[in-house]
Design a protein around this motif. Structure first.
Motif, PDB file in Angstrom:
ATOM      1  N   ARG A 166      32.221  30.944  33.723  1.00  0.00           N
ATOM      2  CA  ARG A 166      31.236  31.791  33.047  1.00  0.00           C
ATOM      3  C   ARG A 166      31.540  31.884  31.550  1.00  0.00           C
ATOM      4  O   ARG A 166      30.628  31.899  30.716  1.00  0.00           O
ATOM      5  N   ALA A 167      32.822  31.968  31.196  1.00  0.00           N
ATOM      6  CA  ALA A 167      33.182  32.005  29.776  1.00  0.00           C
ATOM      7  C   ALA A 167      32.801  30.696  29.090  1.00  0.00           C
ATOM      8  O   ALA A 167      32.265  30.702  27.971  1.00  0.00           O
ATOM      9  N   LEU A 168      33.052  29.578  29.759  1.00  0.00           N
ATOM     10  CA  LEU A 168      32.707  28.269  29.187  1.00  0.00           C
ATOM     11  C   LEU A 168      31.208  28.148  28.973  1.00  0.00           C
ATOM     12  O   LEU A 168      30.741  27.707  27.910  1.00  0.00           O
ATOM     13  N   ALA A 169      30.431  28.571  29.979  1.00  0.00           N
ATOM     14  CA  ALA A 169      28.974  28.472  29.873  1.00  0.00           C
ATOM     15  C   ALA A 169      28.432  29.330  28.742  1.00  0.00           C
ATOM     16  O   ALA A 169      27.410  29.001  28.127  1.00  0.00           O
ATOM     17  N   ALA A 170      29.112  30.432  28.442  1.00  0.00           N
ATOM     18  CA  ALA A 170      28.660  31.330  27.371  1.00  0.00           C
ATOM     19  C   ALA A 170      29.256  30.965  26.020  1.00  0.00           C
ATOM     20  O   ALA A 170      28.961  31.633  25.015  1.00  0.00           O
ATOM     21  N   GLY A 171      30.109  29.938  25.987  1.00  0.00           N
ATOM     22  CA  GLY A 171      30.708  29.523  24.734  1.00  0.00           C
ATOM     23  C   GLY A 171      31.779  30.469  24.226  1.00  0.00           C
ATOM     24  O   GLY A 171      32.013  30.572  23.013  1.00  0.00           O
ATOM     25  N   ILE A 172      32.467  31.184  25.138  1.00  0.00           N
ATOM     26  CA  ILE A 172      33.521  32.126  24.764  1.00  0.00           C
ATOM     27  C   ILE A 172      34.875  31.448  24.966  1.00  0.00           C
ATOM     28  O   ILE A 172      35.211  31.042  26.079  1.00  0.00           O
ATOM     29  N   ALA A 173      35.641  31.329  23.900  1.00  0.00           N
ATOM     30  CA  ALA A 173      36.959  30.692  23.978  1.00  0.00           C
ATOM     31  C   ALA A 173      37.956  31.649  24.612  1.00  0.00           C
ATOM     32  O   ALA A 173      38.030  32.828  24.254  1.00  0.00           O
ATOM     33  N   LEU A 174      38.727  31.153  25.574  1.00  0.00           N
ATOM     34  CA  LEU A 174      39.754  31.938  26.247  1.00  0.00           C
ATOM     35  C   LEU A 174      41.128  31.481  25.772  1.00  0.00           C
ATOM     36  O   LEU A 174      41.417  30.279  25.749  1.00  0.00           O
ATOM     37  N   HIS A 175      41.990  32.451  25.418  1.00  0.00           N
ATOM     38  CA  HIS A 175      43.345  32.134  24.995  1.00  0.00           C
ATOM     39  C   HIS A 175      44.349  32.293  26.131  1.00  0.00           C
ATOM     40  O   HIS A 175      45.469  31.814  26.031  1.00  0.00           O
ATOM     41  N   GLU A 176      43.951  33.010  27.178  1.00  0.00           N
ATOM     42  CA  GLU A 176      44.815  33.185  28.348  1.00  0.00           C
ATOM     43  C   GLU A 176      43.936  33.493  29.544  1.00  0.00           C
ATOM     44  O   GLU A 176      42.966  34.254  29.454  1.00  0.00           O
ATOM     45  N   LEU A 177      44.287  32.903  30.678  1.00  0.00           N
ATOM     46  CA  LEU A 177      43.569  33.150  31.929  1.00  0.00           C
ATOM     47  C   LEU A 177      44.574  32.979  33.060  1.00  0.00           C
ATOM     48  O   LEU A 177      44.834  31.873  33.510  1.00  0.00           O
ATOM     49  N   THR A 178      45.195  34.107  33.482  1.00  0.00           N
ATOM     50  CA  THR A 178      46.278  34.024  34.463  1.00  0.00           C
ATOM     51  C   THR A 178      46.106  35.068  35.556  1.00  0.00           C
ATOM     52  O   THR A 178      45.589  36.168  35.300  1.00  0.00           O
ATOM     53  N   PRO A 179      46.547  34.757  36.789  1.00  0.00           N
ATOM     54  CA  PRO A 179      46.516  35.762  37.859  1.00  0.00           C
ATOM     55  C   PRO A 179      47.415  36.930  37.504  1.00  0.00           C
ATOM     56  O   PRO A 179      48.436  36.777  36.834  1.00  0.00           O
ATOM     57  N   GLN A 180      47.037  38.114  37.971  1.00  0.00           N
ATOM     58  CA  GLN A 180      47.825  39.319  37.715  1.00  0.00           C
ATOM     59  C   GLN A 180      47.912  40.157  38.970  1.00  0.00           C
ATOM     60  O   GLN A 180      46.905  40.381  39.640  1.00  0.00           O
ATOM     61  N   ALA A 181      49.113  40.641  39.272  1.00  0.00           N
ATOM     62  CA  ALA A 181      49.304  41.578  40.382  1.00  0.00           C
ATOM     63  C   ALA A 181      49.351  42.978  39.797  1.00  0.00           C
ATOM     64  O   ALA A 181      50.270  43.318  39.045  1.00  0.00           O
ATOM     65  N   GLY A 182      48.365  43.799  40.113  1.00  0.00           N
ATOM     66  CA  GLY A 182      48.305  45.149  39.574  1.00  0.00           C
ATOM     67  C   GLY A 182      49.016  46.146  40.471  1.00  0.00           C
ATOM     68  O   GLY A 182      49.181  45.933  41.663  1.00  0.00           O
ATOM     69  N   SER A 183      49.442  47.265  39.862  1.00  0.00           N
ATOM     70  CA  SER A 183      50.014  48.346  40.650  1.00  0.00           C
ATOM     71  C   SER A 183      48.894  49.063  41.397  1.00  0.00           C
ATOM     72  O   SER A 183      47.712  48.979  41.025  1.00  0.00           O
ATOM     73  N   LEU A 184      49.252  49.784  42.445  1.00  0.00           N
ATOM     74  CA  LEU A 184      48.242  50.524  43.190  1.00  0.00           C
ATOM     75  C   LEU A 184      47.584  51.578  42.295  1.00  0.00           C
ATOM     76  O   LEU A 184      46.388  51.836  42.412  1.00  0.00           O
ATOM     77  N   GLU A 185      48.364  52.175  41.389  1.00  0.00           N
ATOM     78  CA  GLU A 185      47.774  53.167  40.486  1.00  0.00           C
ATOM     79  C   GLU A 185      46.688  52.545  39.620  1.00  0.00           C
ATOM     80  O   GLU A 185      45.598  53.113  39.462  1.00  0.00           O
ATOM     81  N   ASP A 186      46.957  51.361  39.056  1.00  0.00           N
ATOM     82  CA  ASP A 186      45.955  50.681  38.242  1.00  0.00           C
ATOM     83  C   ASP A 186      44.719  50.343  39.072  1.00  0.00           C
ATOM     84  O   ASP A 186      43.582  50.526  38.630  1.00  0.00           O
ATOM     85  N   LEU A 187      44.956  49.821  40.255  1.00  0.00           N
ATOM     86  CA  LEU A 187      43.846  49.476  41.138  1.00  0.00           C
ATOM     87  C   LEU A 187      43.024  50.706  41.489  1.00  0.00           C
ATOM     88  O   LEU A 187      41.790  50.678  41.458  1.00  0.00           O
ATOM     89  N   PHE A 188      43.706  51.795  41.823  1.00  0.00           N
ATOM     90  CA  PHE A 188      43.020  53.020  42.213  1.00  0.00           C
ATOM     91  C   PHE A 188      42.113  53.524  41.094  1.00  0.00           C
ATOM     92  O   PHE A 188      40.968  53.924  41.333  1.00  0.00           O
ATOM     93  N   LEU A 189      42.613  53.487  39.859  1.00  0.00           N
ATOM     94  CA  LEU A 189      41.802  53.931  38.732  1.00  0.00           C
ATOM     95  C   LEU A 189      40.603  53.019  38.526  1.00  0.00           C
ATOM     96  O   LEU A 189      39.501  53.481  38.191  1.00  0.00           O
ATOM     97  N   ASP A 190      40.786  51.717  38.744  1.00  0.00           N
ATOM     98  CA  ASP A 190      39.651  50.796  38.679  1.00  0.00           C
ATOM     99  C   ASP A 190      38.602  51.149  39.732  1.00  0.00           C
ATOM    100  O   ASP A 190      37.403  51.221  39.452  1.00  0.00           O
TER     101      ASP A 190
END
Length: 311
Positions: free
Chosen positions: A263-287
């Motif tokens: 989707r970023a490529l199709a919109a012409g948005i340059a990405l400097h980093e794209l990596t998997p992330q394991a979030g804490s339960l607190e972060d997930l809960f707030l999301d």
């Protein structure tokens, strides 16, 4: 094997919808954390499961039966809902004796349970003089008195000291390892992260997400880009949960990493980093429970999935 099932459960009080079309399953052999902000509907849902509240629509069952239709509910389901469900002038031992007599449970279980919850030293004192943590231990002794295969516990760690919290965690994990079904509501997210195999999350009475905690924690992607605002709007429009991380990166959940890149490529948005992330339960809960995110995307992650999909 006792599976807990909620099917399209709805409960209203006057014009307020407290539980809204709730459907999920709690499996035996696992500890399931039942999460949500204050007022999310968790306690009402538990009371519906235990036939203490009548739903306006749908039903909840334990091993395929309504609680009120179970032949021996005291030996089938152990419950902790209220921290002060005791007569203050009665001793802890006598409280358990009354429960055992009423349910036809062998009175020899009383001393065994007092030992198990480490209350033998205070068993003959009035409950009115107990600390909150001691009352919680007595409530757990009552829940376990009939050696039930199902535990339904609302904030069982409230008031426990760190040693008590560790003891409770070991107890519940042991019950699950023995094939029991354990549903635990708690606001202690750090402890739930150590305890739970699965989580069920409510917000405003609706199911936000359910699934295996280890899979949910991996269902995130860290993104760095100079086009953060535009990318955020685009990904949210696609149903993703997006927030800014502690180091200024975007944290994206609900879309596969390949789809974010495409989707970023199709919109012409340059990405400097794209990596998997394991979030804490607190972060997930707030999301999950931030109102704008919850309104835009509600997801379910199952055992063989790695990203949230709409429900």
């Amino acid at each position: 094997m006792h599976t807990l099932e909620f099917e399209n459960v709805t409960k209203r009080y006057r014009h307020e919808v407290v539980v809204d079309d709730l459907t999920f399953t709690v499996l035996p052999g696992r500890v399931t954390g039942f999460l949500g902000p204050n007022g999310a509907g968790k306690s009402t849902a538990m009371k519906i499961l235990l036939d203490l509240v009548k739903p306006d629509h749908g039903h909840a069952t334990i091993g395929g039966k309504r609680y009120r239709d179970m032949a021996d509910p005291a030996r089938s389901v152990g419950v902790v809902l209220e921290p002060n469900a005791f007569h203050p002038g009665r001793s802890g031992r006598n409280h358990l004796r009354v429960l055992a007599d009423g349910a036809g449970i062998d009175p020899r279980r009383i001393s065994h349970m007092l030992d198990a919850v480490e209350l033998t030293h205070a068993a003959d004192r009035h409950v009115g003089g107990y600390s909150l943590g001691m009352r919680q231990r007595l409530g757990l002794a009552a829940a376990l008195l009939g050696d039930p295969p199902v535990l339904v516990l609302d904030e069982p760690g409230n008031g426990l000291d760190p040693q008590g919290v560790r003891w409770l965690r070991d107890l519940l994990r042991q019950r699950a390892a023995e094939g029991g079904t354990v549903l635990v509501s708690s606001h202690l997210l750090a402890e739930v992260e150590h305890l739970a195999d699965e989580v069920v999350v409510l917000n405003h009475g609706r199911l936000v997400v359910t699934g295996e905690l280890s899979a949910l924690r991996q269902a995130g992607t860290s993104v760095r880009t100079l086009g953060a605002d535009r990318l955020t709007m685009m990904l949210r429009a696609a149903g993703a949960l997006v927030h800014t991380g502690g180091e200024g990166e975007l944290v994206v959940r609900g879309l596969a990493i390949s789809e974010i890149g495409d989707r970023a490529l199709a919109a012409g948005i340059a990405l400097h980093e794209l990596t998997p992330q394991a979030g804490s339960l607190e972060d997930l809960f707030l999301d999950w429970t931030t109102d704008d995110s919850a309104a835009e995307s509600r997801g379910s992650v199952h055992e063989n999935e790695r990203t949230a999909v709409p429900v």
